[in-house]
Design an enzyme around this catalytic site. Structure first.
Site, PDB file in Angstrom:
ATOM      1  N   LYS A 159      10.970  16.340 -20.151  1.00  0.00           N
ATOM      2  CA  LYS A 159      10.209  15.129 -19.837  1.00  0.00           C
ATOM      3  C   LYS A 159       8.879  15.100 -20.594  1.00  0.00           C
ATOM      4  O   LYS A 159       8.310  16.143 -20.892  1.00  0.00           O
ATOM      5  CB  LYS A 159       9.914  15.071 -18.334  1.00  0.00           C
ATOM      6  CG  LYS A 159      11.173  14.949 -17.494  1.00  0.00           C
ATOM      7  CD  LYS A 159      10.930  15.171 -16.012  1.00  0.00           C
ATOM      8  CE  LYS A 159      10.210  14.029 -15.358  1.00  0.00           C
ATOM      9  NZ  LYS A 159      10.195  14.196 -13.872  1.00  0.00           N
ATOM     10  N   GLY A 166      10.677   5.854 -17.684  1.00  0.00           N
ATOM     11  CA  GLY A 166      11.904   6.599 -17.958  1.00  0.00           C
ATOM     12  C   GLY A 166      12.067   6.979 -19.429  1.00  0.00           C
ATOM     13  O   GLY A 166      13.136   7.435 -19.844  1.00  0.00           O
ATOM     14  N   LYS A 202      13.846  21.620 -13.805  1.00  0.00           N
ATOM     15  CA  LYS A 202      15.215  21.729 -13.296  1.00  0.00           C
ATOM     16  C   LYS A 202      15.749  20.308 -13.117  1.00  0.00           C
ATOM     17  O   LYS A 202      15.046  19.443 -12.590  1.00  0.00           O
ATOM     18  CB  LYS A 202      15.178  22.460 -11.952  1.00  0.00           C
ATOM     19  CG  LYS A 202      16.470  22.404 -11.185  1.00  0.00           C
ATOM     20  CD  LYS A 202      17.206  23.704 -11.282  1.00  0.00           C
ATOM     21  CE  LYS A 202      18.604  23.594 -10.710  1.00  0.00           C
ATOM     22  NZ  LYS A 202      19.633  24.048 -11.638  1.00  0.00           N
ATOM     23  N   TYR A 203      16.969  20.052 -13.566  1.00  0.00           N
ATOM     24  CA  TYR A 203      17.567  18.743 -13.334  1.00  0.00           C
ATOM     25  C   TYR A 203      18.210  18.765 -11.949  1.00  0.00           C
ATOM     26  O   TYR A 203      19.121  19.539 -11.688  1.00  0.00           O
ATOM     27  CB  TYR A 203      18.615  18.411 -14.414  1.00  0.00           C
ATOM     28  CG  TYR A 203      19.211  17.045 -14.208  1.00  0.00           C
ATOM     29  CD1 TYR A 203      18.498  15.902 -14.531  1.00  0.00           C
ATOM     30  CD2 TYR A 203      20.480  16.891 -13.653  1.00  0.00           C
ATOM     31  CE1 TYR A 203      19.011  14.639 -14.310  1.00  0.00           C
ATOM     32  CE2 TYR A 203      21.014  15.627 -13.428  1.00  0.00           C
ATOM     33  CZ  TYR A 203      20.278  14.510 -13.755  1.00  0.00           C
ATOM     34  OH  TYR A 203      20.789  13.264 -13.532  1.00  0.00           O
ATOM     35  N   HIS A 209      15.691   8.964  -5.427  1.00  0.00           N
ATOM     36  CA  HIS A 209      14.284   8.714  -5.756  1.00  0.00           C
ATOM     37  C   HIS A 209      13.647   8.048  -4.539  1.00  0.00           C
ATOM     38  O   HIS A 209      13.997   6.929  -4.185  1.00  0.00           O
ATOM     39  CB  HIS A 209      14.192   7.796  -6.986  1.00  0.00           C
ATOM     40  CG  HIS A 209      12.790   7.394  -7.326  1.00  0.00           C
ATOM     41  ND1 HIS A 209      12.212   7.668  -8.537  1.00  0.00           N
ATOM     42  CD2 HIS A 209      11.842   6.737  -6.594  1.00  0.00           C
ATOM     43  CE1 HIS A 209      10.970   7.198  -8.544  1.00  0.00           C
ATOM     44  NE2 HIS A 209      10.728   6.630  -7.377  1.00  0.00           N
ATOM     45  N   GLU A 276       5.702   9.744  -5.867  1.00  0.00           N
ATOM     46  CA  GLU A 276       7.161   9.723  -6.057  1.00  0.00           C
ATOM     47  C   GLU A 276       7.759  11.110  -5.855  1.00  0.00           C
ATOM     48  O   GLU A 276       7.228  12.100  -6.365  1.00  0.00           O
ATOM     49  CB  GLU A 276       7.492   9.246  -7.474  1.00  0.00           C
ATOM     50  CG  GLU A 276       7.031   7.830  -7.753  1.00  0.00           C
ATOM     51  CD  GLU A 276       7.550   7.273  -9.075  1.00  0.00           C
ATOM     52  OE1 GLU A 276       7.673   6.059  -9.184  1.00  0.00           O
ATOM     53  OE2 GLU A 276       7.826   8.066 -10.009  1.00  0.00           O
ATOM     54  N   ASN A 291       1.833   7.464  -9.207  1.00  0.00           N
ATOM     55  CA  ASN A 291       1.454   6.295  -9.986  1.00  0.00           C
ATOM     56  C   ASN A 291       0.176   5.727  -9.397  1.00  0.00           C
ATOM     57  O   ASN A 291       0.134   5.355  -8.222  1.00  0.00           O
ATOM     58  CB  ASN A 291       2.565   5.250  -9.980  1.00  0.00           C
ATOM     59  CG  ASN A 291       3.754   5.711 -10.804  1.00  0.00           C
ATOM     60  OD1 ASN A 291       3.594   6.301 -11.865  1.00  0.00           O
ATOM     61  ND2 ASN A 291       4.950   5.466 -10.315  1.00  0.00           N
ATOM     62  N   ARG A 293      -1.574   3.009  -9.334  1.00  0.00           N
ATOM     63  CA  ARG A 293      -1.694   1.548  -9.492  1.00  0.00           C
ATOM     64  C   ARG A 293      -0.791   0.876  -8.466  1.00  0.00           C
ATOM     65  O   ARG A 293      -0.054   1.559  -7.760  1.00  0.00           O
ATOM     66  CB  ARG A 293      -1.179   1.160 -10.889  1.00  0.00           C
ATOM     67  CG  ARG A 293       0.220   1.705 -11.100  1.00  0.00           C
ATOM     68  CD  ARG A 293       0.870   1.228 -12.373  1.00  0.00           C
ATOM     69  NE  ARG A 293       1.924   2.106 -12.820  1.00  0.00           N
ATOM     70  CZ  ARG A 293       3.158   2.123 -12.388  1.00  0.00           C
ATOM     71  NH1 ARG A 293       3.531   1.313 -11.428  1.00  0.00           N
ATOM     72  NH2 ARG A 293       4.046   2.964 -12.868  1.00  0.00           N
ATOM     73  N   VAL A 296       5.633  -2.438  -9.191  1.00  0.00           N
ATOM     74  CA  VAL A 296       6.521  -3.602  -9.207  1.00  0.00           C
ATOM     75  C   VAL A 296       7.143  -3.802  -7.816  1.00  0.00           C
ATOM     76  O   VAL A 296       7.237  -4.912  -7.309  1.00  0.00           O
ATOM     77  CB  VAL A 296       7.652  -3.402 -10.251  1.00  0.00           C
ATOM     78  CG1 VAL A 296       8.629  -4.565 -10.218  1.00  0.00           C
ATOM     79  CG2 VAL A 296       7.086  -3.215 -11.650  1.00  0.00           C
TER      80      VAL A 296
HETATM   81  P1  ADP Z   1       8.742   7.894 -15.431  1.00  0.00           P
HETATM   82  O1  ADP Z   1       7.285   8.208 -15.267  1.00  0.00           O
HETATM   83  O2  ADP Z   1       9.153   7.747 -16.849  1.00  0.00           O
HETATM   84  O3  ADP Z   1       9.199   6.781 -14.543  1.00  0.00           O
HETATM   85  P2  ADP Z   1       9.700   9.892 -13.553  1.00  0.00           P
HETATM   86  O4  ADP Z   1       9.189  11.277 -13.621  1.00  0.00           O
HETATM   87  O5  ADP Z   1       9.139   8.993 -12.483  1.00  0.00           O
HETATM   88  O6  ADP Z   1       9.492   9.213 -14.982  1.00  0.00           O
HETATM   89  O7  ADP Z   1      11.268   9.895 -13.445  1.00  0.00           O
HETATM   90  C1  ADP Z   1      12.040   8.713 -13.530  1.00  0.00           C
HETATM   91  C2  ADP Z   1      13.456   8.983 -13.062  1.00  0.00           C
HETATM   92  O8  ADP Z   1      14.056  10.012 -13.864  1.00  0.00           O
HETATM   93  C3  ADP Z   1      13.578   9.489 -11.636  1.00  0.00           C
HETATM   94  O9  ADP Z   1      13.564   8.463 -10.688  1.00  0.00           O
HETATM   95  C4  ADP Z   1      14.921  10.194 -11.691  1.00  0.00           C
HETATM   96  O10 ADP Z   1      15.982   9.281 -11.644  1.00  0.00           O
HETATM   97  C5  ADP Z   1      14.915  10.819 -13.092  1.00  0.00           C
HETATM   98  N1  ADP Z   1      14.385  12.210 -13.034  1.00  0.00           N
HETATM   99  C6  ADP Z   1      13.146  12.622 -13.337  1.00  0.00           C
HETATM  100  N2  ADP Z   1      13.011  13.960 -13.162  1.00  0.00           N
HETATM  101  C7  ADP Z   1      14.207  14.416 -12.745  1.00  0.00           C
HETATM  102  C8  ADP Z   1      14.730  15.705 -12.374  1.00  0.00           C
HETATM  103  N3  ADP Z   1      13.977  16.816 -12.428  1.00  0.00           N
HETATM  104  N4  ADP Z   1      16.013  15.783 -11.976  1.00  0.00           N
HETATM  105  C9  ADP Z   1      16.789  14.674 -11.922  1.00  0.00           C
HETATM  106  N5  ADP Z   1      16.377  13.454 -12.253  1.00  0.00           N
HETATM  107  C10 ADP Z   1      15.105  13.297 -12.659  1.00  0.00           C
END
Ligand code: ADP
Length: 449
Positions: A159, A166, A202-203, A209, A276, A291, A293, A296
């Site tokens: 990330k 996303g 870790k995924y 969410h 989140e 976040n 702010r 949406v």
């Molecule tokens: P962004 O700031 O780009 O919105 P986020 O960190 O909020 O990124 O993550 C957006 C989405 O990505 C999450 O709602 C989830 O679906 C997926 N995601 C992010 N991190 C993980 C993770 N460690 N494992 C599984 N899915 C993830």
């Protein structure tokens, strides 16, 4: 209270903020690009000022132009909305230096939560659970990434530190995929945010969410509101949001809400924000990001609690004391929001700008529409494709799903391809109707062929 607020944004969120200001008796100044002179927010505001050409970098991201507009119009505060400059610490700083109240948290709070690695570090120290990860940036040429991924356990997700929307995310299932995934994530992050720093986490498989709305005042009081479940996503971007979550129970709601409050308190959070979390199959939850702010999806929380979040946000920025108490909030039924985008769901969601012909947006019991479009309005190709949010409130989830399906069936936006048909499919889906689906819902149940 402020006398005049300049809204440094456009479209539906600018309209939403102007409406809140009007109800508070505060004058409003809309800013707009040359392409947006006929946008609804310009018509709704008391005053409007053109701040530059169509491209966002020359208008809605143009700090000198926005500050000049605030000075010329005599505004005493600036509301950034979401996107554009909403989480830009430099903008917050410049506003304050020019004697304009930035309607959001302090620049220090934005800074602490803006860098995801630093935010995770701070959460760990504050006792908020986080996803196991690299605890810092990684580099594709460093062989340590393989040891790290082994320790975390595949699959892992790469990330962007500056992430948002996303973008800049890649999943790696094994060593063969890892190096390439890190390189790709870096390239994407650099293009999207001008910052190539990425980290490994870790995924979490089949996650949910779940996020908590926070309100804080300058006296150190912080309230958490009932959660929003935003598990229906496409490419990690939210499509449908609902509250309460069909996946968590009252006990977990309280535990997570208190963790969210702890996260906000760790950065002395003032005004409205969102913490989140990802929740795994077993109900174990992990902090993902905050976040700083208005979001949406804020209307789902507004309609189930009866709290006007934008008005609260403005009052808190003006220095008023928090009037919301987490334990006293009553959940009034169930709420769902569908984001209607001007995109063609049958052609890989390509944007569909153009002039709207006939327009009919739904109404009737329990339906709220937040939108800036009207018949004859030309959707410009330069900005995000959100054209309307349909928010449904029902006595329970079943009534709300049926109500949303009914409302979606009424939508008519002539000449513009839009995502309402996809939302109709989601509402009609058995797994969705059952509730509690994870973020892979669309792949598993809607785009499965
Ligand atoms: P962004 O700031 O780009 O919105 P986020 O960190 O909020 O990124 O993550 C957006 C989405 O990505 C999450 O709602 C989830 O679906 C997926 N995601 C992010 N991190 C993980 C993770 N460690 N494992 C599984 N899915 C993830």
């Amino acid at each position: 209270m402020f006398k005049k607020i300049l809204i440094a944004n456009r479209g539906e969120i600018a309209c939403r903020i102007i409406r809140a200001c009007k109800e508070l008796g505060v004058k409003t100044v809309a800013v707009h690009s040359e392409a947006d002179k006929d946008c609804m927010h310009v018509k709704l505001a008391d005053q409007s000022i053109c701040i530059g050409p169509a491209s966002a970098s020359e208008s809605y991201l143009n700090i000198p132009s926005i500050i000049a507009a605030a000075e010329i119009s005599g505004a005493d505060a600036v509301h950034p909305g979401y996107g554009f400059l909403a989480e830009n610490t430099y903008f917050a700083e410049v506003c304050e230096a020019c004697g304009l109240k930035f309607i959001g948290p302090s620049k220090e709070s934005i800074e602490k939560m803006g860098d995801k690695i630093k935010a995770i570090e701070l959460m760990k120290k504050s006792g908020v659970p986080v996803v196991p990860g690299s605890d810092g940036p990684v580099n594709p040429d460093d062989s340590k990434i393989f040891q790290l991924a082994k320790k975390i356990g595949y699959p892992v997700i790469i990330k962007a530190t500056a992430g948002g929307g996303g973008k800049g995310m890649r999943i790696a299932k094994n060593d063969d995929e890892l190096k390439n995934a890190v390189t790709m994530a870096q390239t994407e992050a650099k293009a999207a945010f001008g910052n190539e720093e990425v980290y490994i986490e870790k995924y979490i498989e089949e996650p949910h969410h779940i996020e908590f709305q926070i309100l804080g005042d300058k006296f150190g009081n912080v309230a958490y509101l009932p959660e929003r479940d935003c598990s229906i996503q496409r490419r990690h971007q939210k499509l449908v949001e609902e509250s309460p979550s069909p996946f968590i129970n009252e006990k977990l709601r309280k535990i997570m809400g208190k963790a969210a409050r702890k996260a906000a308190m760790a950065v002395k959070y003032v005004t409205a924000g969102t913490v989140e979390f990802l929740v795994d199959k077993k109900g174990k939850f992990y902090f993902m990001e905050m976040n700083t702010r208005i979001q949406v999806e804020h209307p789902v929380t507004e309609i189930i609690t009866g709290i006007d979040l934008v008005k609260e946000q403005i009052k808190l920025a003006a220095g008023q004391r928090l009037s919301v108490h987490s334990d006293k909030i009553k959940i009034r039924g169930h709420a769902i929001e569908c984001r209607i985008n001007a995109e063609d769901p049958d052609k890989d969601f390509i944007p569909s700008p153009g002039v709207i012909g006939k327009l009919f947006l739904p109404g009737g019991p329990g339906i709220r529409i937040d939108s800036h479009v009207y018949s004859g309005y030309e959707i410009p190709p330069y900005y995000d494709s959100l054209i309307a949010k349909i928010i449904a409130l029902g006595a329970d989830r079943q009534e709300t799903v049926l109500r949303m399906a009914r409302a979606l069936g009424e939508v008519e936006i002539e000449n513009i391809k839009n995502t309402s048909s996809l939302h109709s499919k989601i509402m009609a889906n058995e797994a969705f109707q059952k509730g509690g689906v994870s973020t892979d819902f669309l792949q598993k149940h809607i785009f499965k062929d």
